[in-house]
Write a protein that holds these residues in place. Structure first.
Motif: not given
Lengths: 111, 112
Positions: A81-89
């Motif tokens: 769950h802790d990886l929930s986020a928005t990831y940008f390249c």
């Protein structure tokens, strides 16, 4: 003009599953960056990939770069769950001093 | 501690007002950047500076102005000419343009 496309733009997944986020870009570049953004917060640098075949890993995240295919992947292993986020390249445009960001992949990990 | 600070965290502007957002870094970085982020969107570059007393327009510079009088500071002014300024504004810095950018905590600007 350099264009950076991420997919998917939104991903909902179960804890414990594996998944991959893709980042395609349109012109030659030697540098690619991955960032994480939590809701309402700033961006945190995750990885810098500097050459073809580069692979970097931190915990459950692994990023790779294929400059010939103009593709980077961010692989999530056994999501929590802790990886929930928005990831940008973001990709270095080479010819100027700017980097171009993708629109981001919003990752929601269900417990 | 080294880092990038932005102030204020929240800012409210009335129509027709100019407002200035502060960005300071003590990382000894040469390059500094301003980005705008709208809900659900990526980052768009407003202005950037590679060295003191020099700066370049980014992709959406209209309605914004900047100065770079000191290495540590890169303030952004949102002028009344910017028709839709409500957004999250992020400042970043790096050793040089080709190095990783580090971001400040952001300023959320709302037009009343």
């Amino acid at each position: 003009e350099l264009k950076v496309e991420q997919n998917p733009l939104f991903l909902s997944m179960q804890e414990g599953k594996n998944y991959t986020i893709y980042c395609n870009y349109s012109t030659t570049s030697d540098r690619l960056y991955w960032y994480r953004q939590d809701p309402g917060k700033s961006l945190e640098s995750l990885f810098v990939l500097l050459s073809n075949g580069a692979v970097k890993q931190e915990g459950r995240l692994m990023a790779s770069l294929d400059t010939k295919a103009r593709l980077s992947t961010l692989h999530i292993t056994a999501a929590v769950h802790d990886l929930s986020a928005t990831y940008f390249c973001a990709v270095d445009g080479n010819r100027d001093d700017k980097i171009i960001f993708g629109k981001g992949t919003r990752l929601h990990i269900l417990p | 501690d080294g880092g990038i600070t932005q102030s204020p965290k929240y800012l409210f502007r009335k129509e027709g007002q100019n407002v200035t957002l502060s960005c300071e870094q003590n990382l000894n970085h040469d390059a500094m950047y301003w980005y705008r982020q709208d809900p659900g969107q990526g980052l768009r570059l407003i202005y950037y500076s590679q060295i003191v007393n020099d700066f370049q327009k980014g992709d959406i510079a209209e309605g914004y102005s900047v100065s770079r009088e000191k290495k540590e500071s890169f303030p952004l002014t949102v002028t009344s000419a910017q028709k839709n300024p409500t957004a999250f504004y992020l400042c970043a810095s790096s050793f040089s343009p080709q190095w990783t950018q580090y971001f400040g905590p952001g300023t959320r600007l709302t037009v009343l």
